[in-house]
Design a protein around this motif. Sequence first.
Motif, PDB file in Angstrom:
ATOM      1  N   GLY A 105      28.275 -10.073 -31.861  1.00  0.00           N
ATOM      2  CA  GLY A 105      27.742  -8.834 -32.402  1.00  0.00           C
ATOM      3  C   GLY A 105      26.371  -9.065 -33.035  1.00  0.00           C
ATOM      4  O   GLY A 105      26.144 -10.119 -33.647  1.00  0.00           O
ATOM      5  N   TYR A 106      25.500  -8.072 -32.881  1.00  0.00           N
ATOM      6  CA  TYR A 106      24.096  -8.215 -33.304  1.00  0.00           C
ATOM      7  C   TYR A 106      23.968  -8.608 -34.776  1.00  0.00           C
ATOM      8  O   TYR A 106      23.113  -9.419 -35.147  1.00  0.00           O
ATOM      9  CB  TYR A 106      23.371  -6.888 -33.046  1.00  0.00           C
ATOM     10  N   LYS A 107      24.817  -8.065 -35.599  1.00  0.00           N
ATOM     11  CA  LYS A 107      24.772  -8.333 -37.052  1.00  0.00           C
ATOM     12  C   LYS A 107      24.905  -9.830 -37.364  1.00  0.00           C
ATOM     13  O   LYS A 107      24.477 -10.289 -38.424  1.00  0.00           O
ATOM     14  CB  LYS A 107      25.942  -7.555 -37.681  1.00  0.00           C
ATOM     15  N   TRP A 108      25.497 -10.575 -36.438  1.00  0.00           N
ATOM     16  CA  TRP A 108      25.774 -11.983 -36.729  1.00  0.00           C
ATOM     17  C   TRP A 108      24.864 -12.947 -35.951  1.00  0.00           C
ATOM     18  O   TRP A 108      25.111 -14.136 -35.926  1.00  0.00           O
ATOM     19  CB  TRP A 108      27.258 -12.285 -36.445  1.00  0.00           C
ATOM     20  N   TRP A 109      23.830 -12.400 -35.304  1.00  0.00           N
ATOM     21  CA  TRP A 109      22.917 -13.274 -34.556  1.00  0.00           C
ATOM     22  C   TRP A 109      22.098 -14.147 -35.522  1.00  0.00           C
ATOM     23  O   TRP A 109      21.850 -13.773 -36.674  1.00  0.00           O
ATOM     24  CB  TRP A 109      21.932 -12.448 -33.726  1.00  0.00           C
ATOM     25  N   ASN A 110      21.645 -15.247 -34.992  1.00  0.00           N
ATOM     26  CA  ASN A 110      20.707 -16.147 -35.698  1.00  0.00           C
ATOM     27  C   ASN A 110      21.236 -16.707 -37.010  1.00  0.00           C
ATOM     28  O   ASN A 110      20.487 -16.927 -37.953  1.00  0.00           O
ATOM     29  CB  ASN A 110      19.352 -15.445 -35.923  1.00  0.00           C
ATOM     30  N   GLN A 111      22.534 -16.918 -37.053  1.00  0.00           N
ATOM     31  CA  GLN A 111      23.135 -17.584 -38.230  1.00  0.00           C
ATOM     32  C   GLN A 111      23.900 -18.834 -37.808  1.00  0.00           C
ATOM     33  O   GLN A 111      24.717 -19.354 -38.566  1.00  0.00           O
ATOM     34  CB  GLN A 111      24.067 -16.610 -38.952  1.00  0.00           C
ATOM     35  N   GLY A 112      23.650 -19.251 -36.555  1.00  0.00           N
ATOM     36  CA  GLY A 112      24.263 -20.498 -36.090  1.00  0.00           C
ATOM     37  C   GLY A 112      25.670 -20.350 -35.523  1.00  0.00           C
ATOM     38  O   GLY A 112      26.267 -21.327 -35.067  1.00  0.00           O
ATOM     39  N   TYR A 113      26.205 -19.120 -35.525  1.00  0.00           N
ATOM     40  CA  TYR A 113      27.585 -18.949 -35.062  1.00  0.00           C
ATOM     41  C   TYR A 113      27.720 -19.177 -33.546  1.00  0.00           C
ATOM     42  O   TYR A 113      28.718 -19.736 -33.087  1.00  0.00           O
ATOM     43  CB  TYR A 113      28.114 -17.550 -35.406  1.00  0.00           C
ATOM     44  N   GLY A 114      26.726 -18.722 -32.790  1.00  0.00           N
ATOM     45  CA  GLY A 114      26.779 -18.910 -31.326  1.00  0.00           C
ATOM     46  C   GLY A 114      26.820 -20.386 -30.978  1.00  0.00           C
ATOM     47  O   GLY A 114      27.638 -20.835 -30.154  1.00  0.00           O
ATOM     48  N   THR A 115      25.976 -21.162 -31.635  1.00  0.00           N
ATOM     49  CA  THR A 115      25.938 -22.610 -31.387  1.00  0.00           C
ATOM     50  C   THR A 115      27.275 -23.242 -31.781  1.00  0.00           C
ATOM     51  O   THR A 115      27.815 -24.071 -31.044  1.00  0.00           O
ATOM     52  CB  THR A 115      24.801 -23.252 -32.217  1.00  0.00           C
ATOM     53  N   GLU A 116      27.798 -22.806 -32.922  1.00  0.00           N
ATOM     54  CA  GLU A 116      29.053 -23.399 -33.425  1.00  0.00           C
ATOM     55  C   GLU A 116      30.218 -23.112 -32.462  1.00  0.00           C
ATOM     56  O   GLU A 116      31.028 -24.001 -32.171  1.00  0.00           O
ATOM     57  CB  GLU A 116      29.344 -22.814 -34.816  1.00  0.00           C
ATOM     58  N   ALA A 117      30.277 -21.896 -31.953  1.00  0.00           N
ATOM     59  CA  ALA A 117      31.360 -21.528 -31.021  1.00  0.00           C
ATOM     60  C   ALA A 117      31.188 -22.255 -29.685  1.00  0.00           C
ATOM     61  O   ALA A 117      32.154 -22.794 -29.122  1.00  0.00           O
ATOM     62  CB  ALA A 117      31.362 -20.013 -30.807  1.00  0.00           C
TER      63      ALA A 117
END
Length: 199
Positions: A105-117
């Motif tokens: 979700g857009y609200k959670w972009w650029n906080q490292g979550y994509g990389t972590e998952a």
Amino acid sequence: MIHYTGTPKIETDRLILRKFEINDAQSVFDHWLSDERVTDNRINAAHKSVSETMERVHKIVNQYESEDFCYWAIELKDTGELIGEIDLYDFDSATDNCEVSYSLGYKWWNQGYGTEALRAVVEFGFRTMNIHKITAAHNTDNPASGRIMSKVGMEQEGIIRHMIRNSKNQYKDCAVYGILQEDYMKHQGSSHSVIVTAD
Ligand SMILES: CC(C)(COP(=O)(O)OP(=O)(O)OC[C@H]1O[C@@H](n2cnc3c(N)ncnc32)[C@H](O)[C@@H]1OP(=O)(O)O)[C@@H](O)C(=O)NCCC(=O)NCCS
């Protein structure tokens, strides 16, 4: 040979990767599948009504019976919010290779979550499932996706022109990335960063 274990729960520092449930549909719709900022980087159009999302979530949930179905909901440990999805798919028994895709979700972009998952699923794919190679492709106008692939050790192998046509009838050039199990193991050694549990 690939060792299929379905979609077990995976825990990282900040995330829980778990199976989808039917009552996730509203969050899936609200947080990413109705949002063109997200879906413009995927093949299918944004959902216009939650019933479309409901149908999709039902389809996912029904496939959890198959051992070779690996489709995770991404949940924030701190708040319990459902923030995205990630899956391994297109398992090829001739090569033991597969692909990975993801959306947040857009609200959670650029906080490292994509990389972590992505890091967690790549680790699971290689260590638990014995995948030989994991590949992915992103539209060249979506560099953030390429960035997270690089950050987990995937290498760009080329650009395929007009690889896809999206729901807005636009052709997109795609950058194709891959990572081999042998290279991953060489670099990661025996360090494990995720916890996998039976369910
Ligand atoms: C791709 C996606 C999952 C990334 O998730 P994320 O949680 O924002 O990723 P991260 O925060 O872990 O990392 C993003 C990286 O991209 C970089 N980035 C963001 N926008 C960028 C841009 N326009 N150009 C270049 N790099 C960019 C960030 O700086 C960060 O890199 P850094 O850590 O080196 O600074 C998310 O943007 C998304 O869901 N997009 C829509 C759906 C999608 O594209 N799915 C993938 C289809 S292939």
